[in-house]
Design a protein around this motif. Structure first.
Motif, PDB file in Angstrom:
ATOM      1  N   ILE A 155       0.752  -1.208  -0.165  1.00  0.00           N
ATOM      2  CA  ILE A 155       0.017  -0.132  -0.032  1.00  0.00           C
ATOM      3  C   ILE A 155       1.008   1.351  -0.020  1.00  0.00           C
ATOM      4  N   ARG A 157       3.691   1.612  -1.138  1.00  0.00           N
ATOM      5  CA  ARG A 157       4.552   1.886  -2.562  1.00  0.00           C
ATOM      6  C   ARG A 157       3.460   2.266  -3.453  1.00  0.00           C
ATOM      7  N   GLY A 158       2.235   1.740  -3.383  1.00  0.00           N
ATOM      8  CA  GLY A 158       1.075   2.053  -4.260  1.00  0.00           C
ATOM      9  C   GLY A 158       0.648   3.460  -4.273  1.00  0.00           C
ATOM     10  N   GLY A 188       2.906   5.724  -3.987  1.00  0.00           N
ATOM     11  CA  GLY A 188       3.404   6.554  -4.900  1.00  0.00           C
ATOM     12  C   GLY A 188       3.244   6.220  -6.341  1.00  0.00           C
ATOM     13  N   GLY A 189       2.655   5.005  -6.553  1.00  0.00           N
ATOM     14  CA  GLY A 189       2.398   4.606  -7.984  1.00  0.00           C
ATOM     15  C   GLY A 189       1.111   5.163  -8.817  1.00  0.00           C
ATOM     16  N   ASN A 190       0.191   5.189  -7.872  1.00  0.00           N
ATOM     17  CA  ASN A 190      -1.135   5.537  -8.594  1.00  0.00           C
ATOM     18  C   ASN A 190      -1.856   5.970  -7.270  1.00  0.00           C
ATOM     19  N   ALA A 210      -5.887   5.481  -7.545  1.00  0.00           N
ATOM     20  CA  ALA A 210      -6.205   4.325  -7.493  1.00  0.00           C
ATOM     21  C   ALA A 210      -6.532   3.652  -6.128  1.00  0.00           C
ATOM     22  N   GLY A 237       6.682   7.893  -8.863  1.00  0.00           N
ATOM     23  CA  GLY A 237       6.089   6.760  -9.306  1.00  0.00           C
ATOM     24  C   GLY A 237       6.082   5.381  -8.303  1.00  0.00           C
ATOM     25  N   GLY A 238       6.542   5.849  -6.972  1.00  0.00           N
ATOM     26  CA  GLY A 238       7.100   4.699  -6.242  1.00  0.00           C
ATOM     27  C   GLY A 238       7.659   3.589  -6.271  1.00  0.00           C
ATOM     28  N   ARG A 239       8.759   3.846  -7.327  1.00  0.00           N
ATOM     29  CA  ARG A 239       9.930   2.932  -7.696  1.00  0.00           C
ATOM     30  C   ARG A 239      11.016   2.907  -6.779  1.00  0.00           C
ATOM     31  N   SER A 275      -6.777   1.855 -13.400  1.00  0.00           N
ATOM     32  CA  SER A 275      -6.617   2.338 -12.086  1.00  0.00           C
ATOM     33  C   SER A 275      -5.697   1.263 -11.273  1.00  0.00           C
ATOM     34  N   LEU A 276      -4.465   0.922 -11.969  1.00  0.00           N
ATOM     35  CA  LEU A 276      -3.822  -0.175 -11.487  1.00  0.00           C
ATOM     36  C   LEU A 276      -2.365   0.706 -11.130  1.00  0.00           C
ATOM     37  N   CYS A 277      -1.597   0.574 -10.056  1.00  0.00           N
ATOM     38  CA  CYS A 277      -0.546   0.843  -9.842  1.00  0.00           C
ATOM     39  C   CYS A 277       0.575   0.304 -10.851  1.00  0.00           C
ATOM     40  N   PRO A 278       1.121   1.132 -11.552  1.00  0.00           N
ATOM     41  CA  PRO A 278       2.133   0.485 -12.541  1.00  0.00           C
ATOM     42  C   PRO A 278       3.584  -0.010 -11.980  1.00  0.00           C
ATOM     43  N   ASN A 279       4.024   0.503 -10.845  1.00  0.00           N
ATOM     44  CA  ASN A 279       5.197   0.217 -10.073  1.00  0.00           C
ATOM     45  C   ASN A 279       4.919  -1.259  -9.528  1.00  0.00           C
ATOM     46  N   LEU A 280       3.723  -1.741  -9.286  1.00  0.00           N
ATOM     47  CA  LEU A 280       3.493  -3.084  -8.742  1.00  0.00           C
ATOM     48  C   LEU A 280       3.266  -4.261  -9.513  1.00  0.00           C
ATOM     49  N   ARG A 287      -3.946  -7.152  -4.286  1.00  0.00           N
ATOM     50  CA  ARG A 287      -3.896  -7.103  -2.682  1.00  0.00           C
ATOM     51  C   ARG A 287      -4.498  -5.519  -2.157  1.00  0.00           C
ATOM     52  N   ILE A 288      -4.270  -4.514  -3.159  1.00  0.00           N
ATOM     53  CA  ILE A 288      -4.796  -3.242  -2.885  1.00  0.00           C
ATOM     54  C   ILE A 288      -6.249  -3.123  -2.906  1.00  0.00           C
TER      55      ILE A 288
END
Lengths: 330, 489
Positions: A202, A204-205, A207-209, A212, A274-276, B93-98, B105-106
């Motif tokens: 969560i 990291r997410g 930062g990613g989106n 969402a 981007g949470g990477r 609405s996906l996280c591209p880094n995951l 899980r989100i």
């Protein structure tokens, strides 16, 4: 690495696996880049001065690696949430001053101050999220606050580290120098926490989106608070480790850490947005920077006046290599 | 009321305004158990707004929401999740880094503790296998590495995974837009199985055939209202198109345009979209207003930008013979310089003319600004005020003034009237026609079909290609909808 595909899927399967293989290779290459750059620096040191590659040599060269690695991890948590912390350096200095004074003379008060400062970090995260403020501005402001507090606590260089801390940092395990073991432990613990646990996903997410994540019902306020509190925690650890090594403090002792920490994260394969991020990469990045900073350049007989610039040049070369590799990935 | 018979969701008199724009004007909408409801309508008809309300991401200004027969006063995303309502939004609405498993899980708070990674991976892999057999997506793939089509597959499959919360209704907003025919077929077949199992779906699609074949009931929206709702069997393609487009006649300004049209004017633009396979070109001559129609995002903006680039640097397939100016559609991100005054914002396209020596002459800048303030009617006490002191419509006028005040003989308009009030629109329409009569050429991409009435010639776009080429006398809304919704064009 990847489980074999068992499903036979039309004629696209062949193309897919080829394209996937290329992607996996590029990702692997990018993942290995931090380790490669570390190996490169080590090779250069070994070539210039073979005697440096020894237990004693590493203990000496990596003397300050632990606090740098901890500060880098702190910065990494902030970057994971698409923010930047420009105050981590002066914060480390402030923690150092508190460690060398209050924590030794009145451990309870000292501990309370340090815990409180982690709380301040958490509040900063909340403020940045709630008021939608740019973190660069907020943390730049805070960097002066921490610096001022550090000077209040310790107006002139001095103080002394608590004995238990001195003892801990002077630990000499057999065969492998302490900084290497410590770096490994830090990297693995944070890797587990951020990359393997369900709440790490969560974080990291966020930062990613972030949109969402909000739609899935998670609190973005909470993720930001947690990320900043973790940054505060690792900043405190960094400051304490630093004083354990240097034995006494100075209000300006951590000032260089801000940029060192950012560079360490990026060198370690992290990205600003981007949470990477990669905890192990960040630790390796910190080690590389610690080695490339003075030892390598001293062995190269580069005069101290030029070392800062040479350090920057190394950074640019490594980052340029990273960009080239990620471009091939597209 | 016994739960089994109750509607899964019911909205009564839902209304929503965004500033001056009415997105929804009193909509009644419901979905019962075991049915697939098709929702169709043109861009901006209010479908997405309505679905955001069902999913809990938007709160209606007025109206009631009831779920499973109970009225919900504090409806929200997490409440909707608890009540078994999920939505696959149009924008991913996906996280591209995951990874795929981590993205699963989100959406499931209960996937945690020891072994959560394995559970999440198994959950999503099983659902992908069920919906898209032979999908070749691994749960450990990083989403950013997947193609857009596979991302959509993951997103759809994720919406159908079940852990703790119930699942009764899935909203699919354009679920097949990035899928190829094979996977789209797999998905729609799965939707039928899902509905046959007593669950419900809302299917939004611009491919009318998909809706006609898979929905049990079809709801047609237009201008923020539901215009028809009937069993799917009661519709055919033509009836749907008529319902979407509005059968009432529109008064047209055709006569005055036709009269003003010069006989033979020099060529200004000849352009072919990059994806065009046949030899169709877009042709625009001096004094013409050319409309670019079709559904949003089907290559109109790309072509405008290509023409804009071609004006300064030669490009294959595009011929431009005069200076070009672009009026951006998204004025906040592409149009306005937020820190600048209104006058500076207008003058930026004409700096060469405003120069005196090496510097910009403030006097000439002010003259230009004053001229256009008067001509286009920008309502402000002082043109030196910050651009944000203006209302949205007046900001857009300033952008028009920037383009029209320049030396450009070709003006590209990228759907510039989005979110502009009707008064401003009419003023700008007049101005555009007036400038065209003086020999300027306009290329006008618009998602609002009424605006096409101002055009001499209309090109309809689909999938990056020109699929229809209509003269002004052939222009009817049905024709545009027919060509832009053409299933196998």
């Amino acid at each position: 690495m990847r489980p074999e595909m068992t499903t036979a899927s039309l004629d696209t399967a062949a193309r897919t696996s080829a394209e996937r293989g290329a992607l996996a290779r590029a990702r692997l290459l990018r993942g290995l880049l931090p380790a490669l750059s570390l190996a490169l620096v080590l090779l250069a040191i070994a070539w210039l001065n073979p005697r440096a590659i020894s237990y004693f040599g590493f203990s000496l060269m990596l003397n300050l690696a632990i606090p740098i690695a901890l500060a880098t991890i702190a910065q990494m948590f902030v970057i994971a949430g698409n923010e930047l912390d420009l105050s981590i350096g002066t914060f480390v200095g402030f923690v150092g001053c508190v460690t060398a004074t209050w924590l030794k003379d009145a451990p309870l008060i000292g501990a309370a101050i340090l815990l409180g400062s982690i709380g301040v970090y958490a509040l900063l995260g909340a403020l940045i999220h709630l008021r939608n403020l740019p973190s660069i501005v907020v943390t730049l402001g805070m960097s002066f606050v921490w610096q001022g507090l550090a000077i209040l606590v310790l107006p002139k260089p001095g103080g002394k580290a608590p004995d238990w801390l001195l003892g801990l940092m002077a630990f000499k395990p057999p065969f492998v120098p302490f900084p290497i073991i410590a770096a490994l432990v830090i990297g693995l613990i944070v890797h587990f926490g951020l990359m393997r646990t369900s709440y790490g996903v969560i974080l990291r997410g966020s930062g990613g989106n972030p949109a969402a994540l909000g739609r899935a019902g998670w609190s973005l306020l909470k993720t930001k608070i947690v990320l900043f509190a973790l940054a505060g925690l690792f900043g405190v650890l960094s400051g304490m480790a630093l004083i354990g090594i240097t034995t006494s403090a100075d209000a300006n002792i951590g000032n260089g850490y801000t940029l060192l920490a950012i560079a360490g994260v990026i060198l370690g394969g992290g990205e600003f947005v981007g949470g990477r991020v990669s905890p192990i990469g960040a630790v390796i990045g910190a080690l590389t920077l610690a080695l490339a900073a003075s030892p390598l350049l001293t062995f190269m007989h580069i005069p101290p006046d030029w070392q800062v610039a040479a350090n920057g040049a190394i950074l640019i070369i490594v980052l340029a290599a990273r960009v080239l590799i990620s471009r091939r990935e597209r | 009321m016994p739960e089994g018979n109750a509607d899964i969701i019911r909205l009564n008199g839902a209304e929503k305004h965004f500033g001056a724009v009415r997105a929804l004007g009193g909509v009644d909408f419901h979905v019962g158990p075991g049915e697939c409801v098709g929702l169709v309508g043109h861009n901006g008809a209010g479908k997405s707004t309505l679905m955001h309300m069902v999913a809990g991401t938007l709160v209606p200004d007025s109206g009631q929401i009831g779920v499973h027969g109970d009225t919900e006063d504090n409806y929200s995303v997490s409440r909707a999740q608890q009540l078994g309502i999920r939505c696959v939004f149009q924008e991913l609405s996906l996280c591209p880094n995951l990874s795929v498993a981590e993205n699963t899980r989100i959406n499931h708070a209960s996937l945690r503790g020891f072994g959560w990674r394995r559970k999440a991976a198994e959950l999503i892999a099983a659902k992908l296998d069920e919906i898209f057999p032979g999908h070749s997506i691994s749960a450990s793939d990083i989403v950013g590495d997947l193609s857009i089509g596979r991302r959509q597959m993951v997103e759809v499959a994720r919406a159908f995974t079940v852990t703790q919360d119930r699942l009764d209704l899935v909203i699919l907003d354009e679920p097949t837009s990035s899928l190829d025919a094979h996977t789209a077929g797999q998905l729609l077949a799965f939707v039928r199985r899902f509905v046959a199992g007593g669950k419900s779906c809302i299917l939004i699609s611009h491919v009318l055939g998909e809706v006609l074949r898979n929905a049990d009931r079809i709801v047609v929206m237009r201008d923020g209202k539901v215009v028809v709702a009937d069993a799917a069997s009661a519709f055919d393609r033509d009836r749907l198109v008529t319902a979407m487009g509005g059968a009432e006649a529109r008064q047209k300004i055709a006569a005055q345009i036709a009269a003003a049209k010069p006989a033979a004017s020099p060529l200004r633009v000849r352009a072919r979209p990059a994806a065009q396979k046949d030899g169709t070109d877009l042709v625009a001559c001096a004094g013409e207003i050319i409309g670019l129609a079709g559904l949003a995002g089907h290559g109109q903006t790309d072509l405008l930008l290509a023409i804009f680039t071609a004006a300064s640097r030669a490009r294959a397939g595009i011929e431009v013979t005069a200076p070009v100016a672009l009026v951006a559609g998204d004025r906040q991100s592409d149009g306005i310089f937020p820190q600048w005054s209104i006058a500076e914002n207008i003058g930026i396209r004409s700096l060469a003319r405003l120069r005196s020596g090496l510097l910009i002459s403030p006097q000439r800048e002010a003259e230009l600004a004053a001229f256009w303030q008067k001509k286009i009617g920008i309502r402000t006490p002082d043109m030196n005020n910050n651009i944000f002191s203006l209302s949205g419509g007046n900001q857009q006028k300033a952008l028009f003034a920037r383009a029209l005040g320049s030396d450009a003989q070709i003006v590209l308009m990228d759907d510039p009237m989005r979110g502009v009030d009707i008064g401003t629109k009419l003023e700008v329409y007049d101005l555009v026609r007036e400038e065209a009569a003086r020999g300027r050429t306009f290329l006008w991409y618009t998602t609002e079909t009424e605006e096409l009435d101002n055009c001499d010639h209309i090109y309809v776009f689909k999938n990056g290609r020109i699929v229809a080429n209509l003269g002004r006398d052939e222009l009817t809304e049905e024709k545009i909808i027919q060509s832009s919704f053409g299933d196998a064009a």
